[in-house]
Design an enzyme around this catalytic site. Structure first.
Site, PDB file in Angstrom:
ATOM      1  N   ASP A  54      55.087  49.964  -7.434  1.00  0.00           N
ATOM      2  CA  ASP A  54      54.022  50.668  -8.168  1.00  0.00           C
ATOM      3  C   ASP A  54      54.585  51.550  -9.284  1.00  0.00           C
ATOM      4  O   ASP A  54      54.001  51.627 -10.371  1.00  0.00           O
ATOM      5  CB  ASP A  54      53.198  51.538  -7.200  1.00  0.00           C
ATOM      6  CG  ASP A  54      52.443  50.680  -6.192  1.00  0.00           C
ATOM      7  OD1 ASP A  54      51.994  51.213  -5.158  1.00  0.00           O
ATOM      8  OD2 ASP A  54      52.339  49.445  -6.430  1.00  0.00           O
ATOM      9  N   SER A  80      41.793  11.441  -1.940  1.00  0.00           N
ATOM     10  CA  SER A  80      41.409  12.038  -0.649  1.00  0.00           C
ATOM     11  C   SER A  80      42.186  11.279   0.430  1.00  0.00           C
ATOM     12  O   SER A  80      42.961  10.376   0.123  1.00  0.00           O
ATOM     13  CB  SER A  80      39.909  11.894  -0.444  1.00  0.00           C
ATOM     14  OG  SER A  80      39.545  10.548  -0.640  1.00  0.00           O
ATOM     15  N   LEU A  81      42.002  11.692   1.679  1.00  0.00           N
ATOM     16  CA  LEU A  81      42.777  11.085   2.768  1.00  0.00           C
ATOM     17  C   LEU A  81      41.838  10.384   3.739  1.00  0.00           C
ATOM     18  O   LEU A  81      40.713  10.836   3.951  1.00  0.00           O
ATOM     19  CB  LEU A  81      43.527  12.176   3.546  1.00  0.00           C
ATOM     20  CG  LEU A  81      44.640  12.898   2.791  1.00  0.00           C
ATOM     21  CD1 LEU A  81      45.146  14.083   3.610  1.00  0.00           C
ATOM     22  CD2 LEU A  81      45.778  11.950   2.459  1.00  0.00           C
ATOM     23  N   ASN A  82      42.303   9.288   4.318  1.00  0.00           N
ATOM     24  CA  ASN A  82      41.572   8.718   5.445  1.00  0.00           C
ATOM     25  C   ASN A  82      41.753   9.650   6.633  1.00  0.00           C
ATOM     26  O   ASN A  82      42.813  10.270   6.793  1.00  0.00           O
ATOM     27  CB  ASN A  82      42.143   7.333   5.790  1.00  0.00           C
ATOM     28  CG  ASN A  82      41.807   6.307   4.717  1.00  0.00           C
ATOM     29  OD1 ASN A  82      40.678   6.251   4.241  1.00  0.00           O
ATOM     30  ND2 ASN A  82      42.787   5.526   4.313  1.00  0.00           N
ATOM     31  N   LYS A 110      47.097  20.924   7.767  1.00  0.00           N
ATOM     32  CA  LYS A 110      45.996  20.677   6.809  1.00  0.00           C
ATOM     33  C   LYS A 110      45.256  22.000   6.593  1.00  0.00           C
ATOM     34  O   LYS A 110      44.483  22.447   7.428  1.00  0.00           O
ATOM     35  CB  LYS A 110      45.044  19.598   7.335  1.00  0.00           C
ATOM     36  CG  LYS A 110      44.046  19.109   6.304  1.00  0.00           C
ATOM     37  CD  LYS A 110      43.306  17.855   6.774  1.00  0.00           C
ATOM     38  CE  LYS A 110      42.361  17.324   5.700  1.00  0.00           C
ATOM     39  NZ  LYS A 110      41.294  18.282   5.320  1.00  0.00           N
ATOM     40  N   ARG A 165      39.692  20.308  -7.671  1.00  0.00           N
ATOM     41  CA  ARG A 165      39.769  18.855  -7.461  1.00  0.00           C
ATOM     42  C   ARG A 165      38.553  18.162  -8.066  1.00  0.00           C
ATOM     43  O   ARG A 165      38.673  17.089  -8.649  1.00  0.00           O
ATOM     44  CB  ARG A 165      39.827  18.583  -5.961  1.00  0.00           C
ATOM     45  CG  ARG A 165      39.925  17.125  -5.570  1.00  0.00           C
ATOM     46  CD  ARG A 165      39.966  16.954  -4.052  1.00  0.00           C
ATOM     47  NE  ARG A 165      40.050  15.556  -3.707  1.00  0.00           N
ATOM     48  CZ  ARG A 165      39.014  14.717  -3.782  1.00  0.00           C
ATOM     49  NH1 ARG A 165      37.829  15.157  -4.179  1.00  0.00           N
ATOM     50  NH2 ARG A 165      39.153  13.438  -3.483  1.00  0.00           N
TER      51      ARG A 165
HETATM   52  N1  LIG Z   1      43.073  15.519   0.390  1.00  0.00           N
HETATM   53  C1  LIG Z   1      44.408  15.552   0.428  1.00  0.00           C
HETATM   54  O1  LIG Z   1      45.086  14.716  -0.100  1.00  0.00           O
HETATM   55  C2  LIG Z   1      45.078  16.684   1.151  1.00  0.00           C
HETATM   56  C3  LIG Z   1      44.482  17.812   1.645  1.00  0.00           C
HETATM   57  C4  LIG Z   1      45.418  18.705   2.240  1.00  0.00           C
HETATM   58  C5  LIG Z   1      45.170  19.981   2.823  1.00  0.00           C
HETATM   59  N2  LIG Z   1      43.923  20.476   2.890  1.00  0.00           N
HETATM   60  N3  LIG Z   1      46.191  20.709   3.316  1.00  0.00           N
HETATM   61  C6  LIG Z   1      47.465  20.241   3.289  1.00  0.00           C
HETATM   62  C7  LIG Z   1      47.756  19.004   2.739  1.00  0.00           C
HETATM   63  C8  LIG Z   1      49.157  18.527   2.713  1.00  0.00           C
HETATM   64  N4  LIG Z   1      50.097  19.351   3.181  1.00  0.00           N
HETATM   65  O2  LIG Z   1      49.398  17.433   2.249  1.00  0.00           O
HETATM   66  C9  LIG Z   1      46.722  18.243   2.205  1.00  0.00           C
HETATM   67  S1  LIG Z   1      46.778  16.698   1.411  1.00  0.00           S
END
Ligand SMILES: NC(=O)c1cc2c(N)ncc(C(N)=O)c2s1
Length: 323
Positions: free
Chosen positions: A43, A88-90, A120, A141
């Protein structure tokens, strides 16, 4: 204390020295979670820099820590097109889903592959662009192809470096989230002020990043974990695990709980471990992300229309109601 009148030359040198020192302390505190000085030391130096920038406003730079407090009122958020899609992810919801995923990957790869396992994070996906080491653009995103430009808001998030440790041009992706304790404190404030409370930290983070008054965002104690490299620039990592270490080396905050697993049994053990541990974490997670670790395997397996074939997100079952 700075004694005025400093000449412009003295002020220029002193401001540069203070910026470097303050940015280092800030990195230790917000990125490495390993502060080396007490708040009052930070500070005092910060006040010196504010005094110099007040006396000589032309000395204010975009990476000055004084620019973290926001103060701009935005008219709205422009659209940004992601040159590299934010995929996105499956999802997987059971042990069987995870073992089926491994079977598919092994069949496609023609061999046993190693997996990088990561938590995640339950926040908001963001993309950060740097040119010659300087933060130039931050975006949400959106639908994966078009997001919103929230650069000014992300500049107030202390764990996002305004300048990297190397003058490189990269694009990285990660999650912006609100720590559990910050969420509790914010909702307490809002309740006392007769405002609606947020349902969960993810909504609180999303709502914070949509603020048009950047000084409001600065007060929300948001943080980040970065986990994907969209544009490597001169980065050299050949695996996901190494990429996470490289992201940390150049100045980003990454999640320390990652694990490299050589078998799907080890992956499942990691899932069970963090299903137990998640209540102790200072941030919310909604599952585990499992990725083939080698980038050559990722390139070989590629993507379906929606998502990579080489990754899966295991989703924890909805939390049993807190009794
Ligand atoms: N939708 C996505 O590709 C991801 C979503 C997320 C998430 N919410 N948190 C961590 C990861 C990671 N460590 O890869 C990923 S990857």
């Amino acid at each position: 204390m700075v004694e005025f009148p400093l000449t412009l030359a003295e002020a220029t040198d002193k401001a540069k020295e203070l910026r470097a020192q303050l940015n280092q302390y800030s990195h230790e505190y917000y990125v490495a979670d390993k502060p080396t000085v007490e708040d009052y030391v930070y500070d005092r130096l910060y006040k010196e820099l504010v005094d110099i920038e007040t006396e000589y406003p032309d000395l204010i730079t975009s990476d000055s820590p004084t620019q973290r407090v926001g103060g701009k009122i935005l008219q709205g958020f422009e659209k940004v097109t992601h040159e590299v899609q934010m995929y996105s992810l499956n999802d997987g919801f059971s042990k069987e889903d995870i073992y089926d995923f491994d079977e598919r990957v092994q069949k496609l790869a023609g061999k046993q592959v190693g997996y990088c396992c990561e938590l995640k994070i339950d926040g908001l996906a963001i993309s950060l662009k740097y040119e010659n080491g300087k933060f130039v653009q931050g975006a949400t995103r959106g639908d994966g192809t078009v997001g919103e430009n929230i650069t000014e808001n992300l500049k107030t998030v202390k764990s996002i470096p305004l300048e990297l440790k190397k003058p490189i041009s990269v694009e990285v992706r990660g999650e912006c989230y609100m720590p559990k304790q910050s969420f509790v404190n914010l909702n307490k404030e809002r309740e006392e002020a007769g405002q609606d409370v947020f349902a969960n930290p993810r909504n609180a983070a999303a709502g914070s990043l949509r603020q048009l008054d950047t000084s409001m965002v600065a007060k929300r104690n948001l943080s980040t974990f970065l986990y994907t490299v969209a544009d490597f620039g001169p980065m050299t990592a050949q695996t996901q695990f190494d990429a996470l270490n490289e992201l940390s080396e150049i100045g980003f905050r990454t999640n320390p709980e990652k694990k490299l697993c050589q078998t799907i049994d080890d992956v499942w053990a990691y899932i069970e471990e963090y299903h137990e541990k998640r209540m102790e974490l200072p941030y919310e997670i909604d599952g585990i992300v499992i990725k083939a670790n080698e980038f050559t395997i990722q390139d070989e397996l590629g993507f379906t229309v929606k998502a990579p074939r080489w990754a899966i997100a295991y989703k924890f079952p909805p939390e049993e109601a807190q009794t």
